[in-house]
Design a protein around this motif. Structure first.
Motif, PDB file in Angstrom:
ATOM      1  N   MET A 158      -1.940 -43.295  41.492  1.00  0.00           N
ATOM      2  CA  MET A 158      -3.489 -43.097  40.679  1.00  0.00           C
ATOM      3  C   MET A 158      -4.710 -43.422  41.281  1.00  0.00           C
ATOM      4  N   THR A 159      -5.252 -42.613  40.680  1.00  0.00           N
ATOM      5  CA  THR A 159      -7.039 -42.479  41.770  1.00  0.00           C
ATOM      6  C   THR A 159      -7.462 -42.583  40.387  1.00  0.00           C
ATOM      7  N   LEU A 160      -8.794 -43.397  40.966  1.00  0.00           N
ATOM      8  CA  LEU A 160      -9.485 -43.799  40.033  1.00  0.00           C
ATOM      9  C   LEU A 160     -10.470 -42.752  39.814  1.00  0.00           C
ATOM     10  N   PRO A 161     -11.251 -42.150  38.243  1.00  0.00           N
ATOM     11  CA  PRO A 161     -12.467 -41.492  38.807  1.00  0.00           C
ATOM     12  C   PRO A 161     -13.867 -41.903  38.753  1.00  0.00           C
ATOM     13  N   GLY A 162     -14.149 -40.332  39.945  1.00  0.00           N
ATOM     14  CA  GLY A 162     -16.044 -41.465  40.520  1.00  0.00           C
ATOM     15  C   GLY A 162     -16.189 -42.581  41.301  1.00  0.00           C
ATOM     16  N   GLN A 163     -16.584 -43.174  40.830  1.00  0.00           N
ATOM     17  CA  GLN A 163     -17.510 -44.488  41.614  1.00  0.00           C
ATOM     18  C   GLN A 163     -16.714 -45.442  41.958  1.00  0.00           C
ATOM     19  N   PHE A 164     -15.258 -45.133  41.063  1.00  0.00           N
ATOM     20  CA  PHE A 164     -14.608 -47.112  40.879  1.00  0.00           C
ATOM     21  C   PHE A 164     -13.211 -46.359  41.618  1.00  0.00           C
ATOM     22  N   SER A 165     -13.337 -45.183  42.320  1.00  0.00           N
ATOM     23  CA  SER A 165     -12.386 -44.603  43.420  1.00  0.00           C
ATOM     24  C   SER A 165     -12.556 -45.020  45.299  1.00  0.00           C
ATOM     25  N   ASP A 166     -14.115 -45.874  44.995  1.00  0.00           N
ATOM     26  CA  ASP A 166     -14.521 -46.813  46.140  1.00  0.00           C
ATOM     27  C   ASP A 166     -13.968 -47.651  46.196  1.00  0.00           C
ATOM     28  N   PRO A 167     -13.440 -47.692  47.742  1.00  0.00           N
ATOM     29  CA  PRO A 167     -13.078 -49.418  48.235  1.00  0.00           C
ATOM     30  C   PRO A 167     -13.595 -50.566  48.331  1.00  0.00           C
ATOM     31  N   ARG A 168     -14.848 -50.084  48.161  1.00  0.00           N
ATOM     32  CA  ARG A 168     -15.439 -51.519  47.940  1.00  0.00           C
ATOM     33  C   ARG A 168     -16.194 -51.978  46.667  1.00  0.00           C
ATOM     34  N   VAL A 169     -15.741 -50.769  46.114  1.00  0.00           N
ATOM     35  CA  VAL A 169     -15.986 -51.214  44.023  1.00  0.00           C
ATOM     36  C   VAL A 169     -14.401 -51.966  43.965  1.00  0.00           C
ATOM     37  N   ILE A 170     -13.286 -51.665  44.887  1.00  0.00           N
ATOM     38  CA  ILE A 170     -12.077 -52.335  44.170  1.00  0.00           C
ATOM     39  C   ILE A 170     -12.711 -53.762  44.515  1.00  0.00           C
ATOM     40  N   THR A 171     -12.588 -53.727  46.305  1.00  0.00           N
ATOM     41  CA  THR A 171     -12.978 -55.233  46.460  1.00  0.00           C
ATOM     42  C   THR A 171     -13.531 -55.893  45.508  1.00  0.00           C
TER      43      THR A 171
END
Length: 80
Positions: free
Chosen positions: A1-14
């Motif tokens: 499952m991929t998150l849309p837009g800017q939330f797919s950036d690994p830095r944001v997830i971290t």
């Protein structure tokens, strides 16, 4: 499952992961500190002391008084 837009950036997830872990640690430490404070208000168990049942001689009482007077704080707040 991929998150849309800017939330797919690994830095944001971290970043969100670190925020979640730090919030959980903060809540856990706060609850433990509250439990410790609540436990501190419970009266301590009474401990038996030998002087409660053994009568001291006058010489022993005088010696005990001398030791206690040395351990009491002086006028400057320090032990003598």
């Amino acid at each position: 499952m991929t998150l849309p837009g800017q939330f797919s950036d690994p830095r944001v997830i971290t970043l969100f992961g670190l925020l979640a872990v730090s919030a959980a640690a903060w809540v856990t430490l706060g609850l433990r500190a509250r439990a410790r404070r609540d436990r501190a208000n419970i009266p301590l168990e009474r401990v038996w002391h030998p002087q409660e049942t053994v009568a001291l001689t006058p010489a022993e009482e005088r010696t005990f008084g001398q030791v206690v007077s040395r351990l009491s704080p002086s006028a400057a707040g320090r032990l003598r």
